[in-house]
Design an enzyme around this catalytic site. Structure first.
Site, PDB file in Angstrom:
ATOM      1  N   GLY A 169    -103.149 -40.762  18.040  1.00  8.34           N
ATOM      2  CA  GLY A 169    -104.532 -40.690  17.573  1.00  8.34           C
ATOM      3  C   GLY A 169    -105.396 -39.782  18.435  1.00  8.34           C
ATOM      4  O   GLY A 169    -105.068 -39.523  19.594  1.00  8.34           O
ATOM      5  N   ASN A 170    -106.482 -39.300  17.872  1.00 12.50           N
ATOM      6  CA  ASN A 170    -107.436 -38.513  18.642  1.00 12.50           C
ATOM      7  C   ASN A 170    -108.809 -38.538  17.988  1.00 12.50           C
ATOM      8  O   ASN A 170    -108.938 -38.789  16.798  1.00 12.50           O
ATOM      9  CB  ASN A 170    -106.946 -37.072  18.877  1.00 12.50           C
ATOM     10  CG  ASN A 170    -106.019 -36.601  17.774  1.00 12.50           C
ATOM     11  OD1 ASN A 170    -106.487 -36.215  16.702  1.00 12.50           O
ATOM     12  ND2 ASN A 170    -104.715 -36.685  18.007  1.00 12.50           N
ATOM     13  N   THR A 200    -104.775 -35.497  25.556  1.00 17.83           N
ATOM     14  CA  THR A 200    -103.425 -35.807  25.102  1.00 17.83           C
ATOM     15  C   THR A 200    -102.781 -36.809  26.073  1.00 17.83           C
ATOM     16  O   THR A 200    -103.253 -36.972  27.210  1.00 17.83           O
ATOM     17  CB  THR A 200    -102.582 -34.502  25.005  1.00 17.83           C
ATOM     18  OG1 THR A 200    -101.351 -34.804  24.352  1.00 17.83           O
ATOM     19  CG2 THR A 200    -102.310 -33.884  26.371  1.00 17.83           C
ATOM     20  N   THR A 212    -106.316 -32.938  23.455  1.00 15.31           N
ATOM     21  CA  THR A 212    -105.333 -33.378  22.466  1.00 15.31           C
ATOM     22  C   THR A 212    -104.710 -32.178  21.736  1.00 15.31           C
ATOM     23  O   THR A 212    -105.396 -31.196  21.450  1.00 15.31           O
ATOM     24  CB  THR A 212    -105.977 -34.334  21.435  1.00 15.31           C
ATOM     25  OG1 THR A 212    -105.073 -34.504  20.357  1.00 15.31           O
ATOM     26  CG2 THR A 212    -107.276 -33.792  20.872  1.00 15.31           C
ATOM     27  N   SER A 213    -103.442 -32.301  21.407  1.00 15.08           N
ATOM     28  CA  SER A 213    -102.752 -31.195  20.724  1.00 15.08           C
ATOM     29  C   SER A 213    -103.194 -31.095  19.264  1.00 15.08           C
ATOM     30  O   SER A 213    -102.976 -30.080  18.617  1.00 15.08           O
ATOM     31  CB  SER A 213    -101.244 -31.413  20.795  1.00 15.08           C
ATOM     32  OG  SER A 213    -100.922 -32.655  20.184  1.00 15.08           O
ATOM     33  N   GLU A 214    -103.810 -32.166  18.737  1.00 14.02           N
ATOM     34  CA  GLU A 214    -104.195 -32.134  17.327  1.00 14.02           C
ATOM     35  C   GLU A 214    -105.667 -31.743  17.125  1.00 14.02           C
ATOM     36  O   GLU A 214    -106.214 -31.911  16.035  1.00 14.02           O
ATOM     37  CB  GLU A 214    -103.887 -33.487  16.671  1.00 14.02           C
ATOM     38  CG  GLU A 214    -102.402 -33.607  16.311  1.00 14.02           C
ATOM     39  CD  GLU A 214    -101.985 -35.005  15.880  1.00 14.02           C
ATOM     40  OE1 GLU A 214    -102.573 -35.980  16.371  1.00 14.02           O
ATOM     41  OE2 GLU A 214    -101.077 -35.118  15.064  1.00 14.02           O
ATOM     42  N   HIS A 260    -108.767 -39.116  13.972  1.00 14.22           N
ATOM     43  CA  HIS A 260    -107.432 -39.006  13.372  1.00 14.22           C
ATOM     44  C   HIS A 260    -106.539 -40.085  13.979  1.00 14.22           C
ATOM     45  O   HIS A 260    -106.498 -40.254  15.196  1.00 14.22           O
ATOM     46  CB  HIS A 260    -106.816 -37.635  13.627  1.00 14.22           C
ATOM     47  CG  HIS A 260    -105.324 -37.637  13.467  1.00 14.22           C
ATOM     48  ND1 HIS A 260    -104.716 -37.940  12.256  1.00 14.22           N
ATOM     49  CD2 HIS A 260    -104.321 -37.459  14.349  1.00 14.22           C
ATOM     50  CE1 HIS A 260    -103.400 -37.916  12.425  1.00 14.22           C
ATOM     51  NE2 HIS A 260    -103.135 -37.629  13.685  1.00 14.22           N
ATOM     52  N   HIS A 266    -103.100 -43.232  12.848  1.00 15.42           N
ATOM     53  CA  HIS A 266    -101.989 -43.583  11.963  1.00 15.42           C
ATOM     54  C   HIS A 266    -102.103 -45.045  11.534  1.00 15.42           C
ATOM     55  O   HIS A 266    -101.216 -45.856  11.828  1.00 15.42           O
ATOM     56  CB  HIS A 266    -100.649 -43.352  12.677  1.00 15.42           C
ATOM     57  CG  HIS A 266    -100.540 -42.010  13.353  1.00 15.42           C
ATOM     58  ND1 HIS A 266     -99.795 -41.808  14.495  1.00 15.42           N
ATOM     59  CD2 HIS A 266    -101.097 -40.814  13.048  1.00 15.42           C
ATOM     60  CE1 HIS A 266     -99.886 -40.533  14.861  1.00 15.42           C
ATOM     61  NE2 HIS A 266    -100.680 -39.917  14.010  1.00 15.42           N
ATOM     62  N   HIS A 324     -97.726 -38.746   7.683  1.00 17.88           N
ATOM     63  CA  HIS A 324     -98.305 -38.649   9.030  1.00 17.88           C
ATOM     64  C   HIS A 324     -99.361 -39.728   9.284  1.00 17.88           C
ATOM     65  O   HIS A 324     -99.144 -40.629  10.083  1.00 17.88           O
ATOM     66  CB  HIS A 324     -98.879 -37.237   9.212  1.00 17.88           C
ATOM     67  CG  HIS A 324     -99.416 -36.968  10.577  1.00 17.88           C
ATOM     68  ND1 HIS A 324     -99.585 -35.701  11.084  1.00 17.88           N
ATOM     69  CD2 HIS A 324     -99.848 -37.798  11.561  1.00 17.88           C
ATOM     70  CE1 HIS A 324    -100.067 -35.778  12.306  1.00 17.88           C
ATOM     71  NE2 HIS A 324    -100.246 -37.040  12.605  1.00 17.88           N
TER      72      HIS A 324
HETATM   73 ZN   LIG Z   1    -101.180 -37.767  14.309  1.00 19.52          ZN
END
Ligand SMILES: [Zn+2]
Length: 302
Positions: free
Chosen positions: A38-39, A54, A83-85, A104, A106, A167
């Site tokens: 998550g982010n 991250t 974060t990578s996202e 974001h 899950h 995802h």
């Molecule tokens: Zn994700």
């Protein structure tokens, strides 16, 4: 609300960093993000965004962990790596200047629909119709890069909540709490759908009830793509179909929604009195407004 003024105090805004930590705790405690998943981000300037780092559990962040990036994803502050996202968040902020915060994660029930590639049925729960509307399903891409970030772009007009195929989910809004609530509302709805399916059947609202909810939504000042898209039926035919380059996901687990003519067609073909919200007596609009307002107030107090 902490995000009332346009850009707050920029990347050093301690209160907003604390808010990111608080929303992180809610995301983690709700089981919406396992381990370091998550982010979360908040736009704090023309070209500045605060975000979660991250490789950290979102339930245990402190304000000093929060990073800052520019709108291209370059890190401009913070001792931890961003974060990578983040590119997903930035794609949304760039295409939707009204969006100031993105979550974001899950959440398991909504992600079950993402994995089954099952569209979220509409015309079932009043609050979902009024506060959420159709939830599009963005196609799958390997998480992290620009291709992944751009999967949501065709769906950004007309929703603040998107399912990411195989995802998770992403939701966004004018402030972080609003962005987070969308995720919470969506996952609760998906859970109810799965539970009612286990009981044996899921009943759709009838045509009059569905129209009344959209009338109410309009009256409350909320927008819905169904108010603008031609040839889109009331609860089945995706208002986002232009966004689906590949095949549009079709219901397999749930019964397809019954066909009711679209909101626009209805406005054209129906004389005003018949389309008035008060046309059908059984749903009391005042009561429904009161009920929904009370629920929002209760959610605000949490
Ligand atoms: Zn994700």
């Amino acid at each position: 609300m902490t995000t009332a003024n346009k850009w707050n105090s920029g990347i050093n805004d301690r209160k907003l960093k604390e808010l990111i930590c608080e929303i992180g705790r809610r995301v983690y405690n709700k089981g919406f993000a396992a381990a370091n998943d998550g982010n979360i981000s908040i736009r704090v300037g023309e070209n500045e965004v605060l975000c979660s780092p991250t490789m950290i559990c979102k339930g245990f962040m402190t304000p000093d962990d929060i990073c800052a990036v520019d709108l291209e994803g370059g890190q401009i502050a913070g001792k931890r790596k961003r974060t990578s996202e983040i590119l997903l968040h930035l794609a949304i902020m760039k295409h939707r200047p009204d969006v100031k915060a993105v979550v974001h994660c899950h959440p398991p029930h909504a992600t079950a629909f993402a994995v089954a590639r099952e569209p979220i049925p509409q015309c079932i729960l009043p609050e979902i119709e009024v506060f959420m509307g159709e939830v599009p399903i963005a196609p799958y891409e390997t998480p992290g890069g620009h291709a992944f970030a751009n999967t949501v772009v065709p769906f950004l007009k007309g929703t603040n909540t998107i399912i990411l195929t195989n995802h998770g989910t992403v939701s966004f809004g004018a402030n972080l709490e609003e962005a987070y609530w969308k995720t919470e509302i969506l996952d609760a709805y998906c859970r109810i759908l799965l539970l009612s399916k286990q009981l044996g059947r899921v009943e759709y609202l009838n045509e009059r009830e569905s129209v009344e909810l959209l009338d109410l939504k309009k009256k409350l000042g909320f927008d819905d793509p169904r108010f603008h898209v031609e040839n889109c039926d009331l609860c089945g035919n995706s208002a986002f179909r232009e966004g689906y380059k590949d095949a549009q996901p079709q219901p397999a687990a749930f019964e397809p929604a019954p066909y009711y003519p679209g909101y626009l067609e209805r406005q054209k073909s129906t004389p005003a009195p018949a389309a008035a919200p008060s046309a059908g007596p059984p749903i009391d609009t005042e009561m429904l407004v009161k009920m929904i307002t009370e629920q929002v107030m209760a959610a605000l107090k949490k």
